[in-house]
Design a protein around this motif. Structure first.
Motif, PDB file in Angstrom:
ATOM      1  N   GLU A   1      -4.749  -5.795   9.037  1.00 17.29           N
ATOM      2  CA  GLU A   1      -3.898  -6.194   7.925  1.00 17.29           C
ATOM      3  C   GLU A   1      -4.141  -5.320   6.711  1.00 17.29           C
ATOM      4  OE1 GLU A   1      -2.932 -10.191   5.234  1.00 17.29           O
ATOM      5  OE2 GLU A   1      -4.031 -10.346   7.143  1.00 17.29           O
ATOM      6  N   ASN A   2      -5.399  -4.998   6.469  1.00 18.45           N
ATOM      7  CA  ASN A   2      -5.716  -4.125   5.343  1.00 18.45           C
ATOM      8  C   ASN A   2      -5.129  -2.739   5.546  1.00 18.45           C
ATOM      9  OD1 ASN A   2      -7.227  -3.447   2.862  1.00 18.45           O
ATOM     10  ND2 ASN A   2      -8.409  -2.161   4.237  1.00 18.45           N
ATOM     11  N   VAL A   3      -5.189  -2.241   6.789  1.00 15.98           N
ATOM     12  CA  VAL A   3      -4.620  -0.927   7.087  1.00 15.98           C
ATOM     13  C   VAL A   3      -3.114  -0.930   6.839  1.00 15.98           C
ATOM     14  CG1 VAL A   3      -4.154   0.722   8.937  1.00 15.98           C
ATOM     15  CG2 VAL A   3      -6.417  -0.292   8.719  1.00 15.98           C
ATOM     16  N   ILE A   4      -2.437  -1.988   7.278  1.00 14.86           N
ATOM     17  CA  ILE A   4      -0.985  -2.079   7.075  1.00 14.86           C
ATOM     18  C   ILE A   4      -0.652  -2.119   5.597  1.00 14.86           C
ATOM     19  CG2 ILE A   4       1.034  -3.531   7.456  1.00 14.86           C
ATOM     20  CD1 ILE A   4      -0.177  -4.374  10.112  1.00 14.86           C
ATOM     21  N   ASN A   5      -1.407  -2.913   4.832  1.00 15.38           N
ATOM     22  CA  ASN A   5      -1.152  -3.000   3.391  1.00 15.38           C
ATOM     23  C   ASN A   5      -1.377  -1.656   2.706  1.00 15.38           C
ATOM     24  OD1 ASN A   5      -0.506  -5.737   3.498  1.00 15.38           O
ATOM     25  ND2 ASN A   5      -2.628  -6.375   3.199  1.00 15.38           N
ATOM     26  N   LEU A   6      -2.436  -0.954   3.100  1.00 10.91           N
ATOM     27  CA  LEU A   6      -2.691   0.354   2.511  1.00 10.91           C
ATOM     28  C   LEU A   6      -1.592   1.345   2.853  1.00 10.91           C
ATOM     29  CD1 LEU A   6      -6.555   0.743   3.079  1.00 10.91           C
ATOM     30  CD2 LEU A   6      -5.369   0.200   0.964  1.00 10.91           C
ATOM     31  N   GLN A   7      -1.100   1.282   4.100  1.00 14.10           N
ATOM     32  CA  GLN A   7      -0.015   2.178   4.489  1.00 14.10           C
ATOM     33  C   GLN A   7       1.254   1.870   3.721  1.00 14.10           C
ATOM     34  OE1 GLN A   7       0.223   1.710   8.733  1.00 14.10           O
ATOM     35  NE2 GLN A   7      -1.442   3.148   9.143  1.00 14.10           N
ATOM     36  N   LEU A   8       1.552   0.584   3.534  1.00 15.01           N
ATOM     37  CA  LEU A   8       2.743   0.212   2.771  1.00 15.01           C
ATOM     38  C   LEU A   8       2.616   0.645   1.308  1.00 15.01           C
ATOM     39  CD1 LEU A   8       3.465  -3.367   4.199  1.00 15.01           C
ATOM     40  CD2 LEU A   8       4.704  -1.249   4.691  1.00 15.01           C
ATOM     41  N   GLN A   9       1.438   0.450   0.739  1.00 19.62           N
ATOM     42  CA  GLN A   9       1.234   0.878  -0.643  1.00 19.62           C
ATOM     43  C   GLN A   9       1.346   2.390  -0.777  1.00 19.62           C
ATOM     44  OE1 GLN A   9      -2.539  -0.701  -1.868  1.00 19.62           O
ATOM     45  NE2 GLN A   9      -1.913  -2.836  -1.633  1.00 19.62           N
ATOM     46  N   ASP A  10       0.797   3.113   0.207  1.00 19.45           N
ATOM     47  CA  ASP A  10       0.895   4.570   0.173  1.00 19.45           C
ATOM     48  C   ASP A  10       2.349   5.016   0.316  1.00 19.45           C
ATOM     49  OD1 ASP A  10      -0.391   7.292   0.363  1.00 19.45           O
ATOM     50  OD2 ASP A  10       0.634   7.239   2.302  1.00 19.45           O
ATOM     51  N   LYS A  11       3.110   4.329   1.167  1.00 22.20           N
ATOM     52  CA  LYS A  11       4.520   4.670   1.341  1.00 22.20           C
ATOM     53  C   LYS A  11       5.299   4.393   0.065  1.00 22.20           C
ATOM     54  CE  LYS A  11       8.491   3.835   4.360  1.00 22.20           C
ATOM     55  NZ  LYS A  11       8.997   3.078   5.551  1.00 22.20           N
ATOM     56  N   GLU A  12       5.018   3.279  -0.599  1.00 21.29           N
ATOM     57  CA  GLU A  12       5.701   2.971  -1.849  1.00 21.29           C
ATOM     58  C   GLU A  12       5.400   4.013  -2.924  1.00 21.29           C
ATOM     59  OE1 GLU A  12       4.547  -0.935  -2.924  1.00 21.29           O
ATOM     60  OE2 GLU A  12       5.696  -1.938  -1.330  1.00 21.29           O
ATOM     61  N   ARG A  13       4.137   4.420  -3.021  1.00 26.67           N
ATOM     62  CA  ARG A  13       3.789   5.461  -3.993  1.00 26.67           C
ATOM     63  C   ARG A  13       4.491   6.776  -3.662  1.00 26.67           C
ATOM     64  NH1 ARG A  13      -1.489   3.124  -3.492  1.00 26.67           N
ATOM     65  NH2 ARG A  13      -2.006   4.728  -1.946  1.00 26.67           N
ATOM     66  N   PHE A  14       4.578   7.100  -2.372  1.00 27.64           N
ATOM     67  CA  PHE A  14       5.231   8.332  -1.950  1.00 27.64           C
ATOM     68  C   PHE A  14       6.718   8.298  -2.286  1.00 27.64           C
ATOM     69  CE2 PHE A  14       7.069  11.025   1.529  1.00 27.64           C
ATOM     70  CZ  PHE A  14       6.553  12.228   1.085  1.00 27.64           C
ATOM     71  N   ILE A  15       7.360   7.154  -2.058  1.00 25.39           N
ATOM     72  CA  ILE A  15       8.796   7.027  -2.357  1.00 25.39           C
ATOM     73  C   ILE A  15       9.041   7.139  -3.859  1.00 25.39           C
ATOM     74  CG2 ILE A  15      10.743   5.424  -2.316  1.00 25.39           C
ATOM     75  CD1 ILE A  15       9.763   4.407   0.351  1.00 25.39           C
ATOM     76  N   LYS A  16       8.188   6.508  -4.665  1.00 27.52           N
ATOM     77  CA  LYS A  16       8.360   6.586  -6.116  1.00 27.52           C
ATOM     78  C   LYS A  16       8.201   8.019  -6.606  1.00 27.52           C
ATOM     79  CE  LYS A  16       6.941   1.848  -7.172  1.00 27.52           C
ATOM     80  NZ  LYS A  16       5.940   0.978  -7.862  1.00 27.52           N
ATOM     81  N   SER A  17       7.227   8.728  -6.050  1.00 25.46           N
ATOM     82  CA  SER A  17       7.047  10.127  -6.450  1.00 25.46           C
ATOM     83  C   SER A  17       8.236  10.984  -6.027  1.00 25.46           C
ATOM     84  CB  SER A  17       5.755  10.684  -5.847  1.00 25.46           C
ATOM     85  OG  SER A  17       5.830  10.710  -4.427  1.00 25.46           O
ATOM     86  N   LEU A  18       8.826  10.677  -4.865  1.00 23.00           N
ATOM     87  CA  LEU A  18      10.019  11.407  -4.419  1.00 23.00           C
ATOM     88  C   LEU A  18      11.206  11.130  -5.335  1.00 23.00           C
ATOM     89  CD1 LEU A  18       9.853  10.959  -0.527  1.00 23.00           C
ATOM     90  CD2 LEU A  18       9.254  12.985  -1.862  1.00 23.00           C
ATOM     91  N   GLU A  19      11.355   9.883  -5.757  1.00 29.59           N
ATOM     92  CA  GLU A  19      12.462   9.541  -6.654  1.00 29.59           C
ATOM     93  C   GLU A  19      12.331  10.261  -7.994  1.00 29.59           C
ATOM     94  OE1 GLU A  19      12.251   5.343  -6.841  1.00 29.59           O
ATOM     95  OE2 GLU A  19      13.301   4.995  -4.938  1.00 29.59           O
ATOM     96  N   VAL A  20      11.117  10.312  -8.536  1.00 30.20           N
ATOM     97  CA  VAL A  20      10.900  11.023  -9.798  1.00 30.20           C
ATOM     98  C   VAL A  20      11.180  12.511  -9.625  1.00 30.20           C
ATOM     99  CG1 VAL A  20       9.157  11.652 -11.511  1.00 30.20           C
ATOM    100  CG2 VAL A  20       9.241   9.318 -10.620  1.00 30.20           C
ATOM    101  N   MET A  21      10.737  13.080  -8.502  1.00 30.81           N
ATOM    102  CA  MET A  21      10.962  14.497  -8.249  1.00 30.81           C
ATOM    103  C   MET A  21      12.451  14.802  -8.088  1.00 30.81           C
ATOM    104  SD  MET A  21       9.352  16.800  -5.169  1.00 30.81           S
ATOM    105  CE  MET A  21       7.761  16.056  -5.488  1.00 30.81           C
ATOM    106  N   PHE A  22      13.164  13.930  -7.381  1.00 32.87           N
ATOM    107  CA  PHE A  22      14.592  14.153  -7.163  1.00 32.87           C
ATOM    108  C   PHE A  22      15.359  14.099  -8.482  1.00 32.87           C
ATOM    109  CE2 PHE A  22      18.924  12.844  -6.156  1.00 32.87           C
ATOM    110  CZ  PHE A  22      19.253  13.717  -5.135  1.00 32.87           C
ATOM    111  N   SER A  23      14.987  13.174  -9.350  1.00 32.32           N
ATOM    112  CA  SER A  23      15.659  13.082 -10.649  1.00 32.32           C
ATOM    113  C   SER A  23      15.427  14.335 -11.485  1.00 32.32           C
ATOM    114  CB  SER A  23      15.175  11.845 -11.399  1.00 32.32           C
ATOM    115  OG  SER A  23      13.780  11.937 -11.669  1.00 32.32           O
TER     116      SER A  23
END
Length: 280
Positions: free
Chosen positions: A146-168
């Motif tokens: 469960e901890n691994v899944i949560n860390l992966q989801l958090q890492d994915k969310e951070r990655f998506i946010k960084s992509l959105e900022v970069m795209f803008s």
């Protein structure tokens, strides 16, 4: 069992669950550690207790017996007292200088043995055990699904946010899409270079990256295409990806073979005959 299930359900107790898992993983290691520490204390305790006992005999023969309230009698009057004193000397129960001062009345050898014991236990054994426990705790945290899944989801969310900022930052025209010219204009940006390094793509292959992201072939990449493409390209190819490519190639080869056989067979269709007619 219900309490344990409650701990697993409630996200608030995630750190507690990991801590309990780490303690559970170190039980076997802790058992052997206690045996090792006990063996070392027993060996040094026997030697020190024997030296003190010989000193008591000498003092008794000289007519000055040692009383029961003497520090040597309290700390090293028996093997078990010596082991208990050695245990307190490394755990903060007493200052080992007090035990050393008492042993100094006998000679330098007992003091050296106590110094050697404290040095070995404090600088070697305890540090090694601490490292083992820390490693076990980290392994337990990594093994917690469960901890691994949560860390992966958090890492994915951070990655998506960084992509959105970069795209803008790429979208100079503010039309919600990025053209090839806009992409080329930002190739030298540090954020763009970091993205290419994260996707393991060389700078010279950046145009190929843009073509891969442009899934609909419009010459422009919108935010959805950019985020979806980068997430898909992130990381190295897995075995399932390679197997899927092999399966697709095998299916294409079968279709090509079937098409070639149909073209060679004049009874299959009139296509081969039409192809063989001379063009006017």
């Amino acid at each position: 069992l219900r309490v344990l299930r409650m701990f697993r359900i409630m996200k608030f107790f995630q750190d507690l669950r990991i801590l309990l898992a780490a303690i559970g993983n170190t039980i076997k290691t802790a058992s052997f550690a206690m045996m090792l520490i006990g063996l070392i204390m027993y060996m040094f305790g026997i030697v020190l207790a024997q030296l003190v006992s010989d000193h008591f005999k000498i003092m008794s023969t000289a007519g000055t017996p040692v009383g029961p309230d003497d520090d040597l009698q309290i700390f090293f009057g028996s093997v078990w007292r010596a082991m208990f004193c050695l245990f307190m000397a490394i755990t903060g129960g007493i200052d080992w200088d007090n035990a050393g001062s008492a042993l100094g009345r006998i000679g330098g050898v007992p003091v050296f043995l106590l110094f050697l014991y404290v040095t070995v236990m404090s600088m070697c054994v305890m540090n090694v055990l601490l490292g083992i426990y820390c490693q076990s705790a980290m392994d337990a945290a990594k093994a917690d699904q469960e901890n691994v899944i949560n860390l992966q989801l958090q890492d994915k969310e951070r990655f998506i946010k960084s992509l959105e900022v970069m795209f803008s930052s790429w979208d100079d025209s503010n039309d919600g899409s990025c053209s090839l010219d806009e992409f080329k204009a930002h190739l030298t940006d540090e954020s763009t270079q970091a993205l290419l390094r994260g996707l393991e793509i060389e700078s010279r292959d950046a145009i190929a990256l843009f073509e891969l992201l442009d899934s609909d072939g419009t010459g422009e990449v919108n935010l959805n295409e950019f985020v979806t493409g980068c997430i898909t390209l992130r990381g190295s190819a897995k075995a399932v990806h390679m197997e899927k490519i092999s399966s697709t190639i095998a299916k294409l080869e079968m279709k090509m073979d079937l098409l070639v056989r149909r073209l060679k067979d004049p009874r299959a269709s009139g296509l081969s005959a039409a192809l063989s007619e001379p063009m006017l």
